[in-house]
Design an enzyme around this catalytic site. Structure first.
Site, PDB file in Angstrom:
ATOM      1  N   LYS A  22      25.050  45.647  34.601  1.00  0.00           N
ATOM      2  CA  LYS A  22      24.706  45.014  35.887  1.00  0.00           C
ATOM      3  C   LYS A  22      25.730  45.386  36.958  1.00  0.00           C
ATOM      4  CE  LYS A  22      26.114  40.584  36.647  1.00  0.00           C
ATOM      5  NZ  LYS A  22      26.896  40.373  37.883  1.00  0.00           N
ATOM      6  N   ASN A  23      27.023  45.279  36.605  1.00  0.00           N
ATOM      7  CA  ASN A  23      28.050  45.473  37.630  1.00  0.00           C
ATOM      8  C   ASN A  23      28.273  46.941  37.996  1.00  0.00           C
ATOM      9  OD1 ASN A  23      28.270  42.756  37.833  1.00  0.00           O
ATOM     10  ND2 ASN A  23      30.183  42.564  36.687  1.00  0.00           N
ATOM     11  N   ARG A  92      26.541  37.245  45.620  1.00  0.00           N
ATOM     12  CA  ARG A  92      27.783  37.638  46.257  1.00  0.00           C
ATOM     13  C   ARG A  92      27.998  39.155  46.259  1.00  0.00           C
ATOM     14  NH1 ARG A  92      32.521  38.605  46.350  1.00  0.00           N
ATOM     15  NH2 ARG A  92      33.813  37.633  47.950  1.00  0.00           N
ATOM     16  N   CYS A 116      32.150  30.818  45.826  1.00  0.00           N
ATOM     17  CA  CYS A 116      31.180  30.522  44.784  1.00  0.00           C
ATOM     18  C   CYS A 116      31.874  29.677  43.735  1.00  0.00           C
ATOM     19  CB  CYS A 116      30.567  31.787  44.214  1.00  0.00           C
ATOM     20  SG  CYS A 116      31.612  32.637  43.063  1.00  0.00           S
ATOM     21  N   ARG A 121      36.988  33.606  46.449  1.00  0.00           N
ATOM     22  CA  ARG A 121      36.473  34.965  46.581  1.00  0.00           C
ATOM     23  C   ARG A 121      36.471  35.506  48.019  1.00  0.00           C
ATOM     24  NH1 ARG A 121      31.717  36.004  42.346  1.00  0.00           N
ATOM     25  NH2 ARG A 121      32.676  38.045  42.324  1.00  0.00           N
ATOM     26  N   PRO A 122      37.662  35.706  48.585  1.00  0.00           N
ATOM     27  CA  PRO A 122      37.763  36.267  49.934  1.00  0.00           C
ATOM     28  C   PRO A 122      37.350  37.745  49.973  1.00  0.00           C
ATOM     29  CG  PRO A 122      39.934  36.106  48.940  1.00  0.00           C
ATOM     30  CD  PRO A 122      38.974  35.476  47.970  1.00  0.00           C
ATOM     31  N   ILE A 123      37.167  38.294  51.186  1.00  0.00           N
ATOM     32  CA  ILE A 123      36.816  39.726  51.292  1.00  0.00           C
ATOM     33  C   ILE A 123      37.805  40.486  52.177  1.00  0.00           C
ATOM     34  CG2 ILE A 123      34.353  39.467  50.755  1.00  0.00           C
ATOM     35  CD1 ILE A 123      33.850  39.831  53.830  1.00  0.00           C
ATOM     36  N   ASP A 124      39.023  39.915  52.325  1.00  0.00           N
ATOM     37  CA  ASP A 124      40.016  40.551  53.202  1.00  0.00           C
ATOM     38  C   ASP A 124      40.318  41.996  52.798  1.00  0.00           C
ATOM     39  OD1 ASP A 124      41.054  39.003  50.947  1.00  0.00           O
ATOM     40  OD2 ASP A 124      43.029  39.731  51.559  1.00  0.00           O
ATOM     41  N   ASP A 307      35.424  38.191  32.862  1.00  0.00           N
ATOM     42  CA  ASP A 307      34.006  37.943  32.567  1.00  0.00           C
ATOM     43  C   ASP A 307      33.749  37.663  31.087  1.00  0.00           C
ATOM     44  OD1 ASP A 307      33.418  38.242  35.229  1.00  0.00           O
ATOM     45  OD2 ASP A 307      32.690  40.306  35.060  1.00  0.00           O
ATOM     46  N   ILE A 329      42.700  36.080  37.147  1.00  0.00           N
ATOM     47  CA  ILE A 329      41.866  36.702  38.192  1.00  0.00           C
ATOM     48  C   ILE A 329      41.248  35.613  39.080  1.00  0.00           C
ATOM     49  CG2 ILE A 329      39.932  38.287  38.679  1.00  0.00           C
ATOM     50  CD1 ILE A 329      42.077  39.701  37.093  1.00  0.00           C
ATOM     51  N   ARG A 399      20.554  36.033  35.662  1.00  0.00           N
ATOM     52  CA  ARG A 399      21.188  36.934  36.633  1.00  0.00           C
ATOM     53  C   ARG A 399      21.836  38.116  35.929  1.00  0.00           C
ATOM     54  NH1 ARG A 399      25.735  34.579  39.433  1.00  0.00           N
ATOM     55  NH2 ARG A 399      25.909  36.793  39.772  1.00  0.00           N
TER      56      ARG A 399
HETATM   57  N1  EPU Z   1      40.194  39.278  46.059  1.00  0.00           N
HETATM   58  C1  EPU Z   1      40.926  39.077  47.202  1.00  0.00           C
HETATM   59  N2  EPU Z   1      40.502  39.672  48.354  1.00  0.00           N
HETATM   60  C2  EPU Z   1      39.401  40.472  48.390  1.00  0.00           C
HETATM   61  C3  EPU Z   1      38.663  40.698  47.219  1.00  0.00           C
HETATM   62  C4  EPU Z   1      39.093  40.079  46.052  1.00  0.00           C
HETATM   63  O1  EPU Z   1      41.924  38.369  47.190  1.00  0.00           O
HETATM   64  O2  EPU Z   1      39.089  40.991  49.467  1.00  0.00           O
HETATM   65  C5  EPU Z   1      40.616  38.632  44.812  1.00  0.00           C
HETATM   66  C6  EPU Z   1      39.520  37.760  44.189  1.00  0.00           C
HETATM   67  O3  EPU Z   1      39.470  36.482  44.790  1.00  0.00           O
HETATM   68  C7  EPU Z   1      39.935  37.732  42.747  1.00  0.00           C
HETATM   69  C8  EPU Z   1      40.483  39.151  42.541  1.00  0.00           C
HETATM   70  O4  EPU Z   1      40.811  39.636  43.843  1.00  0.00           O
HETATM   71  O5  EPU Z   1      40.979  36.826  42.567  1.00  0.00           O
HETATM   72  C9  EPU Z   1      39.549  40.119  41.861  1.00  0.00           C
HETATM   73  O6  EPU Z   1      38.252  40.058  42.442  1.00  0.00           O
HETATM   74  P1  EPU Z   1      37.339  41.342  42.613  1.00  0.00           P
HETATM   75  O7  EPU Z   1      37.255  41.691  44.058  1.00  0.00           O
HETATM   76  O8  EPU Z   1      37.786  42.415  41.671  1.00  0.00           O
HETATM   77  O9  EPU Z   1      35.922  40.776  42.168  1.00  0.00           O
HETATM   78  P2  EPU Z   1      34.531  41.349  42.661  1.00  0.00           P
HETATM   79  O10 EPU Z   1      34.668  42.794  42.874  1.00  0.00           O
HETATM   80  O11 EPU Z   1      34.015  40.504  43.755  1.00  0.00           O
HETATM   81  C10 EPU Z   1      33.605  41.984  40.285  1.00  0.00           C
HETATM   82  C11 EPU Z   1      32.485  41.569  39.398  1.00  0.00           C
HETATM   83  C12 EPU Z   1      32.745  40.171  38.858  1.00  0.00           C
HETATM   84  C13 EPU Z   1      34.067  40.186  38.096  1.00  0.00           C
HETATM   85  C14 EPU Z   1      35.195  40.688  39.006  1.00  0.00           C
HETATM   86  C15 EPU Z   1      36.525  40.830  38.304  1.00  0.00           C
HETATM   87  C16 EPU Z   1      30.577  42.728  40.317  1.00  0.00           C
HETATM   88  C17 EPU Z   1      29.251  42.663  40.965  1.00  0.00           C
HETATM   89  N3  EPU Z   1      31.234  41.585  40.157  1.00  0.00           N
HETATM   90  O12 EPU Z   1      33.639  41.057  41.365  1.00  0.00           O
HETATM   91  O13 EPU Z   1      31.675  39.887  37.955  1.00  0.00           O
HETATM   92  O14 EPU Z   1      34.370  38.898  37.627  1.00  0.00           O
HETATM   93  O15 EPU Z   1      34.839  41.978  39.550  1.00  0.00           O
HETATM   94  O16 EPU Z   1      36.430  41.721  37.244  1.00  0.00           O
HETATM   95  O17 EPU Z   1      31.009  43.795  39.911  1.00  0.00           O
HETATM   96  C18 EPU Z   1      30.144  38.572  36.784  1.00  0.00           C
HETATM   97  O18 EPU Z   1      29.544  39.616  36.455  1.00  0.00           O
HETATM   98  O19 EPU Z   1      29.886  37.451  36.256  1.00  0.00           O
HETATM   99  C19 EPU Z   1      31.180  38.628  37.813  1.00  0.00           C
HETATM  100  C20 EPU Z   1      31.585  37.555  38.477  1.00  0.00           C
END
Ligand code: EPU
Length: 420
Positions: A22-23, A92, A116, A121-124, A307, A329, A399
């Site tokens: 999926k990811n 998300r 969530c 889960r910020p996007i900075d 995960d 994480i 999902r």
């Molecule tokens: N983070 C920040 N700033 C950002 C982005 C992330 O501080 O701009 C932090 C997050 O809050 C977290 C850490 O960095 O503490 C890692 O988050 P990451 O960005 O790697 O997560 P993601 O890319 O949003 C993907 C998977 C998640 C999985 C995480 C960690 C997808 C679609 N989602 O999310 O999968 O938990 O990586 O491995 O690829 C799931 O499948 O159930 C799921 C939640």
């Protein structure tokens, strides 16, 4: 609404086929809009998140449909840059459209994904990475509005407070493939899903090197073309079945997986006393008498994946002794604890560590799924609990796990779905 009902106590035995990831599939589907040509993407699992992504792509103006496990997508030349709230708010991961939209259209308006249940889960980091490529970004009326005249390569450091970010790395990679010049992402995430994305982009004519390490180099090209590509197997689904096999004292052979993507889990299962045999793309996971508790800390790849944290916790609930499971994480990703405790486990939380005292038996109970992986943990607990467990809000499972109850039933579990 539907629920899953399990009558626990059966050992899992037999073979199970692992579905596509999926990811990996989600960012790959988003990346397909980087070209106007048709792309054919194989081994895409049939899941609610994939359906949502296809809906968003159609809303943007692409033609996209799934036949079995193959997605055919033709983005065409009239894409809209707007990914609307009504769809983005349900998933998300739609944030991974930012990079491809900016790359292809030099403009994107993607609804802010919001927090969530598993954390803020910020996007900075996504925004910082795109800004480094020259993109001007404002957040207005709940939307990330991005535009750029010309993307240019840059040196970008993408480490955050919790390490690297998977989808921020994906977004920057997807925008940079069409930038002028070379982009270097330092402290890039190294998850196998990013290697898959880089391979997909390269099959479209991109020049991405170093994916799978913490330094990714992207040499921008003028244009990408359509492609045919097969998504890698889902390491989290595979890991869930591995844990299920040990937990039920079973003997399960997983087919169509990539065992080395699960090294961290396999190491912990062996430490706990299970026996694992890998052979090419297959892995047999066997319970051996007397499990031992193990301590687990989640970390970015190749560390133990967040995960699989909840599923590992289910295993530790019935393993004699004390284990400590630490989440590095998503420090608040522990919604499953209170539900597992309703089934008789003894877990308490100390900051971002769960202390699990193994009990002899769990007992089936009605429980509520809170997110995808927490739901999987409750299903696993239900497989070994005495009596009947009803897992409500099963849409979370749909999902991310393809036909989970059929796969478990084929391995000998007594599990079915009912209308609420
Ligand atoms: N983070 C920040 N700033 C950002 C982005 C992330 O501080 O701009 C932090 C997050 O809050 C977290 C850490 O960095 O503490 C890692 O988050 P990451 O960005 O790697 O997560 P993601 O890319 O949003 C993907 C998977 C998640 C999985 C995480 C960690 C997808 C679609 N989602 O999310 O999968 O938990 O990586 O491995 O690829 C799931 O499948 O159930 C799921 C939640």
């Amino acid at each position: 609404m539907e629920k899953i009902v399990i009558e626990g106590g059966r050992k899992l035995r037999g073979e199970v086929n692992i579905s596509g990831s999926k990811n990996s599939a989600l960012p790959i589907l988003a990346a397909a809009i980087l070209s106007s040509d048709e792309s054919i993407i194989e081994n895409v699992p049939q899941l609610r998140d994939i359906i949502t992504m296809l809906k968003i792509l159609k809303e943007l103006g692409a033609r996209a449909h799934q036949e079995g496990h193959t997605v055919i997508i033709k983005p065409g030349n009239n894409l809209s840059p707007v990914a609307p709230y009504k769809l983005v708010s349900t998933m998300r991961a739609s944030v991974c459209l930012l990079g491809p939209l900016v790359g292809r259209l030099k403009k994107a308006e993607v609804s802010m994904p919001g927090g969530c249940i598993i954390g803020a889960r910020p996007i900075d980091l996504h925004l910082k990475g795109l800004e480094a490529l020259g993109v001007h970004i404002v957040i207005e009326h709940g939307y990330v509005k991005a535009k750029v005249k010309k993307l240019h390569g840059a040196e970008i450091y993408l480490g955050g407070p919790f390490g690297s970010s998977v989808l921020a790395t994906a977004n920057v990679m997807m925008a940079a493939v069409l930038a002028e010049g070379v982009t270097r992402i330092e402290s890039a995430a190294s998850e196998p899903e990013l290697v898959d994305l880089a391979n997909f982009l390269n099959s479209m004519g991109a020049k991405v090197r170093g994916a799978g390490s913490h330094l990714i180099e992207i040499e921008g090209v003028q244009k990408l073309h359509g492609t045919r590509y097969k998504v890698i197997p889902d390491r989290i689904e595979a890991g869930t079945f591995m844990v299920a096999s040990v937990l039920t004292r079973g003997n399960v052979r997983l087919r169509n997986m990539i065992p080395e993507h699960n090294n961290a889990l396999m190491d912990k299962l062996r430490e706990a006393g299970a026996e694992l045999e890998t052979n090419g793309s297959a892995c047999r996971v066997m319970y051996r008498n007397g499990l031992k508790p193990v301590d687990v800390t989640t970390l970015p790849y190749p560390g133990f994946p967040t995960d699989l944290q909840a599923q590992m916790m289910s295993l530790m609930t019935v393993t004699p002794g004390i284990s400590v499971i630490t989440e590095k994480i998503y420090p608040d990703r522990f919604m499953h604890i209170s539900e597992l405790n309703r089934m008789g486990s003894r877990i308490h939380l100390e900051g971002s560590s769960a202390i699990v005292a193994g009990v002899k038996k769990l007992s089936g109970a009605p429980v509520m799924a809170s997110d995808l992986r927490a739901s999987a943990a409750l299903v696993l607990a239900g497989l070994v609990a005495e009596g009947r467990a009803d897992i409500h809000r099963v849409y979370h499972l749909d999902r991310g796990y393809e036909h989970i109850e059929d796969k478990l039933e084929a391995l000998g579990a007594k599990i079915w779905r009912e209308k609420e």
